[in-house]
Design a protein around this motif. Structure first.
Motif, PDB file in Angstrom:
ATOM      1  N   ILE A   2       0.851  -1.186   0.000  1.00 34.32           N
ATOM      2  CA  ILE A   2       0.000   0.000   0.000  1.00 34.32           C
ATOM      3  C   ILE A   2       0.890   1.241   0.000  1.00 34.32           C
ATOM      4  O   ILE A   2       1.860   1.309   0.746  1.00 34.32           O
ATOM      5  N   ARG A   3       0.522   2.193  -0.851  1.00 36.88           N
ATOM      6  CA  ARG A   3       1.231   3.475  -0.881  1.00 36.88           C
ATOM      7  C   ARG A   3       0.330   4.541  -1.479  1.00 36.88           C
ATOM      8  O   ARG A   3      -0.684   4.239  -2.112  1.00 36.88           O
ATOM      9  N   SER A   4       0.715   5.796  -1.254  1.00 37.55           N
ATOM     10  CA  SER A   4      -0.016   6.916  -1.851  1.00 37.55           C
ATOM     11  C   SER A   4       0.163   6.903  -3.361  1.00 37.55           C
ATOM     12  O   SER A   4       1.235   6.550  -3.861  1.00 37.55           O
ATOM     13  N   LEU A   5      -0.890   7.310  -4.051  1.00 37.61           N
ATOM     14  CA  LEU A   5      -0.804   7.430  -5.503  1.00 37.61           C
ATOM     15  C   LEU A   5      -0.264   8.802  -5.866  1.00 37.61           C
ATOM     16  O   LEU A   5      -0.393   9.766  -5.108  1.00 37.61           O
ATOM     17  N   GLY A   6       0.322   8.876  -7.036  1.00 39.68           N
ATOM     18  CA  GLY A   6       0.840  10.132  -7.564  1.00 39.68           C
ATOM     19  C   GLY A   6       0.603  10.194  -9.056  1.00 39.68           C
ATOM     20  O   GLY A   6      -0.037   9.305  -9.643  1.00 39.68           O
ATOM     21  N   LEU A  54      -4.857   6.276  -1.553  1.00 41.65           N
ATOM     22  CA  LEU A  54      -3.961   5.144  -1.343  1.00 41.65           C
ATOM     23  C   LEU A  54      -4.282   4.062  -2.359  1.00 41.65           C
ATOM     24  O   LEU A  54      -5.440   3.862  -2.723  1.00 41.65           O
ATOM     25  N   GLY A  55      -3.246   3.373  -2.784  1.00 44.29           N
ATOM     26  CA  GLY A  55      -3.422   2.256  -3.692  1.00 44.29           C
ATOM     27  C   GLY A  55      -2.926   0.968  -3.073  1.00 44.29           C
ATOM     28  O   GLY A  55      -1.952   0.972  -2.313  1.00 44.29           O
ATOM     29  N   TYR A  56      -3.602  -0.108  -3.386  1.00 39.52           N
ATOM     30  CA  TYR A  56      -3.193  -1.461  -2.999  1.00 39.52           C
ATOM     31  C   TYR A  56      -2.641  -2.104  -4.264  1.00 39.52           C
ATOM     32  O   TYR A  56      -3.312  -2.167  -5.291  1.00 39.52           O
ATOM     33  N   GLY A  69      -6.489  -1.864  -5.941  1.00 41.04           N
ATOM     34  CA  GLY A  69      -7.426  -1.327  -4.970  1.00 41.04           C
ATOM     35  C   GLY A  69      -7.102   0.123  -4.683  1.00 41.04           C
ATOM     36  O   GLY A  69      -5.939   0.531  -4.781  1.00 41.04           O
ATOM     37  N   VAL A  70      -8.142   0.894  -4.341  1.00 34.50           N
ATOM     38  CA  VAL A  70      -7.940   2.317  -4.027  1.00 34.50           C
ATOM     39  C   VAL A  70      -8.897   2.757  -2.931  1.00 34.50           C
ATOM     40  O   VAL A  70      -9.949   2.152  -2.721  1.00 34.50           O
ATOM     41  N   ILE A  71      -8.496   3.817  -2.255  1.00 33.23           N
ATOM     42  CA  ILE A  71      -9.346   4.515  -1.295  1.00 33.23           C
ATOM     43  C   ILE A  71      -8.877   5.966  -1.248  1.00 33.23           C
ATOM     44  O   ILE A  71      -7.673   6.234  -1.270  1.00 33.23           O
ATOM     45  N   ALA A 101      -7.434  -6.668   1.198  1.00 31.13           N
ATOM     46  CA  ALA A 101      -6.973  -5.403   0.614  1.00 31.13           C
ATOM     47  C   ALA A 101      -7.789  -4.221   1.117  1.00 31.13           C
ATOM     48  O   ALA A 101      -7.224  -3.196   1.521  1.00 31.13           O
ATOM     49  N   ALA A 102      -9.115  -4.332   1.096  1.00 32.67           N
ATOM     50  CA  ALA A 102      -9.966  -3.221   1.542  1.00 32.67           C
ATOM     51  C   ALA A 102      -9.734  -2.924   3.010  1.00 32.67           C
ATOM     52  O   ALA A 102      -9.669  -1.758   3.415  1.00 32.67           O
ATOM     53  N   ARG A 103      -9.595  -3.948   3.813  1.00 34.57           N
ATOM     54  CA  ARG A 103      -9.335  -3.758   5.244  1.00 34.57           C
ATOM     55  C   ARG A 103      -8.006  -3.029   5.452  1.00 34.57           C
ATOM     56  O   ARG A 103      -7.907  -2.103   6.260  1.00 34.57           O
ATOM     57  N   GLN A 104      -6.980  -3.431   4.722  1.00 33.78           N
ATOM     58  CA  GLN A 104      -5.674  -2.779   4.842  1.00 33.78           C
ATOM     59  C   GLN A 104      -5.737  -1.325   4.397  1.00 33.78           C
ATOM     60  O   GLN A 104      -5.162  -0.445   5.060  1.00 33.78           O
TER      61      GLN A 104
END
Length: 168
Positions: A2-6, A54-56, A69-71, A101-104
């Motif tokens: 998981i990390r921030s998207l750019g 954030l992206g998974y 995955g994204v949030i 993934a969604a939980r993380q």
């Protein structure tokens, strides 16, 4: 992972958004064929002190990590509302489902939200058809505070929009 998207993730993000509209049409306001533009979405994925996405990423057996995955979290900008933030765009592709993934993603979002000075609550909306998502939010401490029956329709099927909040 998981990390921030750019900006470098924009095309993968857009492809995943398009996929989400097709695979889960009762969870979105967008139609399955909705065109997602780079101009519209680039400002929304750029991390600032009040927003992030954030992206998974799937990594196992892949040469290059695949966004699966994204949030998103966006803090309200107006001074009288800066104690609140909105979770949006939560989606995990079928390829990553069953891997927590969604939980993380949600756990990391809540952790980051708690680190934002003065942020007191997170709100979100979820379709009543998205039972797994509702269960995830409830397990994380979100509570329902409202519901709009028939807020959206897809091919004659109504979707109730459920409003939930988490006090930080």
């Amino acid at each position: 992972m998981i990390r921030s998207l750019g900006p470098a993730d924009l095309n993968a993000f857009i492809a995943l958004r398009r996929q989400s509209f097709a695979t889960d049409p009762l969870s979105w306001d967008y139609d399955p064929g909705h065109e997602v533009s780079a101009e519209e979405w680039l400002p929304k994925i750029l991390e600032t002190d009040g927003q992030f996405v954030l992206g998974y990423f799937l990594t196992e057996g892949r040469q290059k990590p695949e966004l699966a995955g994204v949030i998103g979290l966006t803090r309200y900008e107006k001074l009288k509302r800066r104690h609140r933030a909105l979770v949006w765009g939560v989606y995990v592709s079928p390829a990553a489902r069953g891997q927590q993934a969604a939980r993380q993603l949600l756990t990391e979002t809540i952790r980051r939200a708690r680190a934002m000075e003065g942020l007191e609550r997170i709100i979100l909306t979820v379709s009543h058809h998205a039972s797994a998502a509702r269960a995830l939010y409830t397990a994380a401490g979100f509570v329902e505070f409202g519901r709009e029956p028939g807020a959206s329709r897809n091919e004659g099927v109504g979707m109730d929009e459920i409003y939930m909040l988490l006090e930080l």
